[in-house]
Each structure stands twice: as C-alpha cells, then as structure tokens.
Design a protein around this motif. Structure first.
Motif, short mmCIF file in Angstrom:
data_model
loop_
_atom_site.label_atom_id
_atom_site.label_comp_id
_atom_site.label_asym_id
_atom_site.label_seq_id
_atom_site.Cartn_x
_atom_site.Cartn_y
_atom_site.Cartn_z
N GLY A 152 0.79 -1.22 0.00
CA GLY A 152 0.00 0.00 0.00
C GLY A 152 0.83 1.27 0.00
N ALA A 153 2.12 1.15 0.07
CA ALA A 153 2.97 2.34 0.06
C ALA A 153 3.16 2.79 -1.38
CB ALA A 153 4.32 2.05 0.70
N GLU A 154 3.09 4.07 -1.60
CA GLU A 154 3.31 4.61 -2.93
C GLU A 154 4.79 4.90 -3.11
OE1 GLU A 154 1.08 4.88 -5.37
OE2 GLU A 154 -0.41 3.99 -4.05
N LEU A 155 5.49 3.95 -3.65
CA LEU A 155 6.92 4.13 -3.89
C LEU A 155 7.12 4.62 -5.31
CD1 LEU A 155 8.25 0.84 -2.26
CD2 LEU A 155 8.14 3.12 -1.26
N GLU A 156 7.87 5.68 -5.46
CA GLU A 156 8.10 6.25 -6.77
C GLU A 156 9.48 5.81 -7.27
OE1 GLU A 156 8.70 10.62 -8.74
OE2 GLU A 156 7.33 10.43 -7.04
N ALA A 157 9.48 5.13 -8.39
CA ALA A 157 10.75 4.71 -8.99
C ALA A 157 11.37 5.89 -9.72
CB ALA A 157 10.51 3.56 -9.95
N PRO A 158 12.68 6.04 -9.64
CA PRO A 158 13.32 7.16 -10.33
C PRO A 158 13.23 6.98 -11.85
CG PRO A 158 14.96 5.73 -9.35
CD PRO A 158 13.62 5.24 -8.90
N ASN A 159 13.13 8.10 -12.54
CA ASN A 159 13.08 8.09 -14.00
C ASN A 159 14.50 7.94 -14.52
OD1 ASN A 159 12.89 8.61 -16.73
ND2 ASN A 159 11.50 10.35 -16.49
N ARG A 160 14.75 6.93 -15.30
CA ARG A 160 16.10 6.68 -15.81
C ARG A 160 16.53 7.69 -16.86
NH1 ARG A 160 17.21 0.27 -15.94
NH2 ARG A 160 16.49 -0.11 -13.84
N HIS A 161 15.60 8.49 -17.36
CA HIS A 161 15.93 9.45 -18.40
C HIS A 161 16.24 10.83 -17.84
CE1 HIS A 161 14.90 6.41 -21.30
NE2 HIS A 161 13.74 6.24 -20.70
N GLU A 162 16.10 10.99 -16.53
CA GLU A 162 16.45 12.27 -15.90
C GLU A 162 17.97 12.40 -15.83
OE1 GLU A 162 14.74 12.56 -12.04
OE2 GLU A 162 12.68 12.53 -12.78
N PRO A 163 18.48 13.63 -15.84
CA PRO A 163 19.93 13.81 -15.71
C PRO A 163 20.41 13.29 -14.34
CG PRO A 163 18.79 15.94 -15.78
CD PRO A 163 17.76 14.87 -15.97
N VAL A 164 21.68 12.96 -14.28
CA VAL A 164 22.26 12.44 -13.05
C VAL A 164 22.20 13.49 -11.96
CG1 VAL A 164 24.37 11.51 -12.02
CG2 VAL A 164 23.79 10.96 -14.39
N ARG A 165 21.77 13.07 -10.78
CA ARG A 165 21.67 13.99 -9.65
C ARG A 165 22.96 13.98 -8.84
NH1 ARG A 165 16.72 11.55 -6.63
NH2 ARG A 165 17.81 9.70 -7.31
N ALA A 166 23.27 15.10 -8.21
CA ALA A 166 24.44 15.17 -7.33
C ALA A 166 24.16 14.34 -6.09
CB ALA A 166 24.70 16.61 -6.94
N ILE A 167 25.17 13.67 -5.60
CA ILE A 167 25.04 12.86 -4.40
C ILE A 167 25.66 13.64 -3.25
CG2 ILE A 167 25.63 10.67 -3.31
CD1 ILE A 167 25.77 9.47 -6.14
N SER A 168 24.86 13.99 -2.26
CA SER A 168 25.32 14.88 -1.20
C SER A 168 26.33 14.24 -0.26
CB SER A 168 24.13 15.38 -0.39
OG SER A 168 23.46 14.28 0.19
N PHE A 169 26.34 12.93 -0.14
CA PHE A 169 27.25 12.29 0.80
C PHE A 169 28.53 11.77 0.13
CE2 PHE A 169 24.08 9.22 -0.51
CZ PHE A 169 24.85 8.20 -1.02
N ALA A 170 28.73 12.07 -1.13
CA ALA A 170 29.94 11.64 -1.84
C ALA A 170 31.15 12.42 -1.32
CB ALA A 170 29.78 11.85 -3.34
N ALA A 171 32.31 11.78 -1.38
CA ALA A 171 33.56 12.44 -0.94
C ALA A 171 33.82 13.64 -1.83
CB ALA A 171 34.71 11.45 -1.00
N GLN A 172 34.22 14.74 -1.22
CA GLN A 172 34.49 15.96 -1.97
C GLN A 172 35.96 16.32 -1.81
OE1 GLN A 172 31.85 18.93 -0.52
NE2 GLN A 172 30.01 17.84 -1.14
N ASP A 173 36.54 16.85 -2.87
CA ASP A 173 37.92 17.29 -2.83
C ASP A 173 37.99 18.63 -2.11
OD1 ASP A 173 38.54 16.09 -6.16
OD2 ASP A 173 38.88 15.09 -4.24
#
Length: 92
Positions: free
Chosen positions: A69-90
C-alpha cells in the motif's frame, strides 16, 4: 541444535591425525572446531542442511517484505544524473 558447552578446539595437526574421531564426535556430540585463528567447524550434513533450509534468499525476503500500500516512486532513468550529497568531496 543448541549446545550449552563451547565447541571442542582441535589443532590442524590433531585434525589430520584424528579425522575419523572428529567426524564421529561431530555426529555424537555436536560441532567440532578445527584451528584457533583461522577456524573451521565440522558438523554433520543433516545439521548443516537443517540450518540453511530456514534461510531465504535476499531477493525472496525483499519480495516477501515489500511495503504493501505504500506509494513508492521509482526514479526516472531518463532524468539527468543527480548530485550525491554524501559523496567524498575534494577539499584541495
């Protein structure tokens, strides 16, 4: 199979010399441990199969436990790549 006493510990040399005894004891008294640092446990096959038969694969567990019953939204594979906030940064 619940054992109140700890597994007996055999050295590898003892296990090589007394394999028949280790197999007999595993059948009669329960798991036998070989080695201290790099340890192996000897158990009868029926005991092993009884233990692993209760486990489901991860895929099956995920299907069985999917929220209902949960409305889970699958990401659209055609959208541009999103920035990942927890990725290591230089910092340099």
């Amino acid at each position: 199979m619940n054992h109140s006493k700890p597994y007996p510990v055999w050295t590898v040399a003892q296990a090589k010399a007394r394999l028949s005894e280790i197999l007999r004891l595993a059948e009669k008294e329960g798991p036998q441990r070989i080695g201290a640092r790099k340890a192996f446990i000897v158990v009868p096959e029926r005991t092993w199969r009884a233990q692993i038969s209760h486990h489901k694969s991860l895929g099956q567990w995920l299907v069985d436990n999917m929220p209902r019953g949960a409305e889970l939204e699958a990401p659209n594979r055609h959208e541009p790549v999103r920035a990942i906030s927890f990725a290591a940064q230089d910092d340099e």
